[in-house]
Enzyme design. Structure first.
Site, short mmCIF file in Angstrom:
data_model
loop_
_atom_site.label_atom_id
_atom_site.label_comp_id
_atom_site.label_asym_id
_atom_site.label_seq_id
_atom_site.Cartn_x
_atom_site.Cartn_y
_atom_site.Cartn_z
N ASN A 229 -3.24 2.33 -14.04
CA ASN A 229 -2.38 1.42 -13.27
C ASN A 229 -0.97 2.00 -13.21
OD1 ASN A 229 -1.51 -1.06 -12.02
ND2 ASN A 229 -0.61 -1.67 -13.98
N HIS B 74 3.06 0.70 -12.97
CA HIS B 74 3.86 -0.52 -13.18
C HIS B 74 5.34 -0.17 -13.02
CE1 HIS B 74 4.86 -4.47 -14.68
NE2 HIS B 74 5.80 -3.90 -15.41
N GLY C 119 0.79 -1.24 0.00
CA GLY C 119 0.00 0.00 0.00
C GLY C 119 0.81 1.28 0.00
N LEU D 179 -5.58 -9.36 -13.62
CA LEU D 179 -5.98 -8.70 -14.87
C LEU D 179 -7.45 -8.30 -14.78
CD1 LEU D 179 -4.17 -11.00 -17.46
CD2 LEU D 179 -3.40 -8.85 -16.46
#
Ligand code: GAR
Length: 199
Positions: free
Chosen positions: A115, A117, A18, A100
């Site tokens: 998102n 990454h 988190g 996904l």
């Protein structure tokens, strides 16, 4: 007239410790980011984002799905869509969410799911991207914020931040520096959404 715009509402999905959600909350509390978190959802009951949200009175929900499935089953994803819609979220923010996303969620929030990454996509999609970068022997990696589609880390890139690989880097030291970059980049990108730069 930004002052008259209603604040963007975000729902955050995460499966890990988190730290990205913590960085987003810090930016909100410091007055640098004008968004309202309306829901934190996780498929891992002990995930950090649930604790962070609980401590601040932000509603939470736990998604019940066996760990081995890379996607949620249809019924579970449908329930999640209903909860996200009921929360009033304008934008779905994946922060370490490790499954996904399928059509029901994508269709409910078109170009409204993002998102982060830990690589410079399209290089090193998938798991432990920092380890992949070290194994490949590249000199530079980083992190990417992108729109989510049904593929694995394949959606349109919104923003990237570069991190140099240093002599003697281990997977742990490199991942830690990439995460520092993530903690800068994600709030910056959310601020652009808050300013309605992506109609
Ligand atoms: C972050 O490094 C994020 O980029 C990565 O998981 C970590 C979550 O950290 N996500 C992916 O690899 C998605 N493909 P956090 O729980 O401390 O925010």
């Amino acid at each position: 007239m930004p002052a008259l715009m209603p604040q963007l509402k975000i729902a955050v999905l995460g499966s890990g410790k988190g730290s990205n959600f913590r960085a987003i909350l810090s930016a909100i509390m410091a007055g640098h980011l004008r968004v309202t978190p309306v829901l934190a959802a996780s498929d891992v009951p002990e995930a950090g984002i649930l604790t962070l949200a609980d401590n601040l009175g932000i509603p939470t929900t736990t998604i019940h799905e066996p760990k081995y499935r890379t996607r949620l089953s249809d019924g579970v994803e449908f329930s999640l869509v209903k909860e996200l819609q009921a929360s009033g979220a304008d934008l779905i923010v994946l922060a370490g969410y490790m499954r996904l996303v399928k059509e029901p969620l994508l269709e409910a929030f078109p170009r409204r799911i993002i998102n982060i990454h830990p690589s410079l996509l399209p290089s090193f999609p998938g798991l432990e991207a920092w380890r992949q970068a070290l194994s490949a022997g590249v000199k530079t990696t980083g992190c990417t914020v992108h729109f989510v589609d049904s593929g694995m880390d394949t959606g349109e890139v919104i923003a990237q931040s570069q991190v140099n690989i240093l002599p003697g880097d281990t997977p742990e030291t490199l991942h830690a520096r990439i995460q520092e970059a993530e903690h800068q980049l994600y709030p910056e990108v959310l601020a652009r959404f808050a300013r309605r730069e992506f109609p």
